[in-house]
Design a protein around this motif. Structure first.
Motif: not given
Length: 223
Positions: A81-98
């Protein structure tokens, strides 16, 4: 459940030195024998307790292993679950960075536009100052010209008044009333009271000198 006395019967009989029937047991000897029996019984009790402790420890070990397996399973689930959350946060972070990069680019463009507008405003201010200076200069020139025109107009008025006076005097002396509407010929009306003459005249100017025109007037007045 063991019956009373079964534990003793199941254990090997301790070797106890018994006196022969011929000997008479003393109290001390009897105490020694009883002490040996008690020690043998106590040792048996200690072994049983240790076995029970070992069995309890083994049971605890099994329980701990089962608990460990449960904890490991739950831990793996939590890690997943933590890995999924980290992946989701990473994707959201990438989108926010974009998005932030796009916004920063837009802000940079706006800043460039603002700088261009400021430069245009500065140029406009400089142009305004130059125009104001020129306007002031032209106003001064215009005022000078107006003063000159006023002076010329005053001179013309004075000249017109002088000419009007001369014309009036000339008309009074000669009896001529001029028609100033026709500029191609000399027109008017002449009145000679001494001769009781009142007539109109029209003398073309074309191809005639001033001398000839004056002679024509004198001839007309004397006729």
């Amino acid at each position: 459940m063991k019956r009373k006395g079964e534990e003793i019967g199941s254990q090997p009989i301790a070797a106890v030195v018994m006196p022969s029937s011929d000997d008479i047991l003393s109290w001390d000897a009897t105490q020694d024998m009883m002490q040996q029996l008690l020690e043998t019984y106590d040792n048996h009790q200690t072994i049983e307790k240790r076995k029970e402790m070992i069995h309890g420890i083994e049971s605890n070990i099994v329980s701990l292993k089962e608990a460990e397996e449960i904890i490991v399973t739950e831990g793996e689930s939590i890690v997943s679950e933590i890995s999924e959350k980290i992946q989701e946060c990473s994707e959201n972070s990438s989108q926010e960075e974009k998005n932030l990069k796009e916004q920063q680019k837009h802000i940079d463009n706006l800043e460039d536009e603002v700088n261009d507008i400021r430069d245009s405003i500065d140029e406009a201010k400089e142009t305004e100052v130059e125009l104001r200076r020129k306007i002031q200069h032209y106003k001064e020139l215009a005022n000078e010209k107006i003063e000159e025109m006023d002076e010329v107009e005053l001179q013309k008025k004075e000249e017109v008044y002088r000419l009007q006076t001369q014309i009036s005097l000339h008309a009074h002396v000669t009896g001529i009333k001029w028609d100033y509407e026709d500029i191609d010929s000399l027109k008017g009306e002449i009145d000679i009271p001494s001769k009781k003459v009142n007539k109109r005249f029209d003398i073309p100017k074309e191809d005639k000198s001033d001398f000839e025109l004056v002679n024509n007037f004198w001839t007309m007045m004397e006729a």
